[in-house]
Design an enzyme around this catalytic site. Sequence first.
Site, PDB file in Angstrom:
ATOM      1  N   SER A 144     -11.934   1.367   2.363  1.00 43.24           N
ATOM      2  CA  SER A 144     -11.674   0.883   1.204  1.00 43.24           C
ATOM      3  C   SER A 144     -11.363  -0.299   1.254  1.00 43.24           C
ATOM      4  O   SER A 144     -10.699  -0.888   1.841  1.00 43.24           O
ATOM      5  CB  SER A 144     -10.599   1.632   0.577  1.00 43.24           C
ATOM      6  OG  SER A 144     -10.803   2.981   0.633  1.00 43.24           O
TER       7      SER A 144
ATOM      8  N   GLU B 172       1.947   4.943   4.812  1.00 42.72           N
ATOM      9  CA  GLU B 172       0.802   5.306   3.516  1.00 42.72           C
ATOM     10  C   GLU B 172       1.128   6.626   2.746  1.00 42.72           C
ATOM     11  O   GLU B 172       0.688   6.755   1.604  1.00 42.72           O
ATOM     12  CB  GLU B 172      -0.300   5.594   4.226  1.00 42.72           C
ATOM     13  CG  GLU B 172      -1.621   6.000   3.694  1.00 42.72           C
ATOM     14  CD  GLU B 172      -3.002   5.935   4.376  1.00 42.72           C
ATOM     15  OE1 GLU B 172      -2.940   6.047   5.788  1.00 42.72           O
ATOM     16  OE2 GLU B 172      -4.029   5.890   3.826  1.00 42.72           O
TER      17      GLU B 172
END
Lengths: 374, 396
Positions: B164, B247
């Site tokens: 991403s 994360e």
Amino acid sequence: MNFGFNEEQKSLGDTVAALLADFPALTGPDPAQARDPAVWQALADLGLFALLVPEAHGGVGLTLVDVALAIEALGAGLAPPIAASTMIATDIIVREGTAAQQASLLPRIATGELRIALAMLENGQGYDPDAVQTVMGGNGVTGSKILVPDADIADLLLVLSRVDGGVGLVLVARDARGVSIRHHADIDPSSGLCEVTLDGAALMDDALVGHAGSGDVVPRLMDAAAIVYAGMAMGMAARMLDAAVDYAKTRVQFGQPIGAFQSIKHRCADMAVAVEAGRSAAYYAFWTAAENDPDRSRSASMAKAYCGEVARDVCNETVQIHGGMGFTWELGLHRFLRRAKVLEHGFGNHVWHYERIMAETLAAQAAGDKAQAA
Amino acid sequence: MDFSYSPQEEGFRTDLRAWLADALPPGWGETVFEPEDEDERAMFRLAWEKKLHAGGWSGINWPVEYGGRGATLVERAIFAEEMARVGAPEGLNIIGHNLAGSTILRHGTEAQKQYFLPRILSSEDVWCQGFSEPNAGSDLASVRTRAERRGDTFIVNGQKIWTSFAQYSQWCFALVRTDPDAPKHKGLSFLLIDMKSPGISIRPLRQISGECEFNETFFDDVEVPVDNIVGDINDGWRIAMTTLAYERGPEDALGRQIRFSQELEKLIDTVAATPRGDAMLIEDPIVRQKLARSVTEVEVMRLNAVRTFSKYLNGDDRGPDASVIKLYWSHAAQNMYEAAMDILGPTAPIAAPDPLSAGGGRFQLSYLQSKAFTIYSGSSEIQRNIIGERMLGLPR
């Protein structure tokens, strides 16, 4: 800001859990054997009922947050419902009772002398407290209450009733004239669920708790009870999760513990997540009630709706993971399944509370829009 | 247990509110929104992030010596609440802040901290994450991208996927194989790679939402100085686990919760303004049940994160609780968007820019985007393995 419990609060939970473990019949397979009156006395000797009573009235002066883990332990240990009912009533009397009521009742509650049952629901009326038909008049209280836990062993009944056009709480002695009690046939005989018929039942002196129609007495009761029930539901759910995990570690099929199969492991993981999430909701609600925070009703409804669903789902899954054993009478998982159903439907089920959350949310959003426009 | 705030914490909130009142564009969230175009939106978010940094609101709980504000996790939670309250834009360099920065802060050398951390906080360097490969998804430890040491450099060859924001990134952290003969978890290293290095190429991948946020990233004889390793050679798995803990952790979840609570509020507003027959849609009891369930789940998302913050503040280590948080929010958010599509009913299939699309098509787009939640940063199946084995002690 701190979202953790301190050592005293944790120790209180451990102590109550250990005490209840001394009464194995509480969680044994036969619900009819699970109503040992000695449990009440043991909890009273421990001082459980003094915890929420202010020091001025012979108690310890703790808050609902302080007793949250003790309440979880009451749920996990399938304690007699009168214990939780009395604590909920204590909260109401402390917060809303008149000085005279506090002086006469709280010292006796603290010593365990007064067991108080909560008489709320009526046949055909759903969960809404404003819908009750029972009425207090000059001749006493008249009406019929259903599903009153442990009414038969209570000393006092806290009765939700129409009073002067509003709705309030009134105190009636269980052995007063005009009170008759009938056991229901029901899913959890250990909850002592009774129908209470009040036929001009004689009121105690100074029977009305707080002010009817106005004030916070009924919403506070609904919130405190919802939160205590949510806490007990989480205690049960955590205990059932432990049972499922222990079984999955030891039960061998196809040459390995069934907990090594992802179909079982993942169910256990989902249950663990649900238990943590439910606890987040419940603990926050205990805090809002202790502080009488503006978020109290919304958070109480969230806790009750959500934790009720969690306990139900975890009990169901735990039976499934135990396979044929789970369905047996002897193993006793059905005791938790049964009690969870009673807790789920006490003081509003998830449907009632989700509606209440929506009403609170829309009101808050409208107030926010208004503030922004101004 | 105490949800009230200290005077210092309240002061932090007051200062932030005062700053935000001037920093957001006039009409923000009412008449002014993010750009529709993907690239323009990315640059808008980057500009917002730089504005936050210029105002001193970047790296709330990072040490002052590396450019942070030196505040507490509680103040970080307050920051998230206030961003939610005003519906602030997201940032672009989320991977830099939450993952690269946190990992370097924990395991980096002093020189790495000095160089990289201030540049992350200022968003001078935007970061992307080079973990997954075509044949290393849930089985992350089987990555094949090779890094061979030649003198003072590693030569990197291979392919990463689902990277991403690679198209906007100056740097990439990557998990690469430095010892092909060692057992798979023991031959990995954690490298910091300059995206301007010769030999890197990226190819956008189109997602089910139609957007191209993520990419394939190819490494063809890319030279990386040996100083850009985090941790020791062949100790990359341990470092990567730290990255994953951040994360999946409460900081990340709280940031997302902001967006979900904003969207839910928009959904409720939309439903309240939508007629259905003779009444308004908001009066439908089934609709109200679904909305209330999501209101509850989005609030529980926040409470889970705050509760885990408290555990860390009280001295607990980061562990499988990050997986609990991630598994919860990802499914709760998916439920919310599924409920939104249910609730909107017959017009739910209508997309932007059709004038009849509900809420400008945002719920449909978010519904499609939400499918990624239970896949990225460890699929739900992997999270359940972690919870089952490491938290509950079930056998492998």
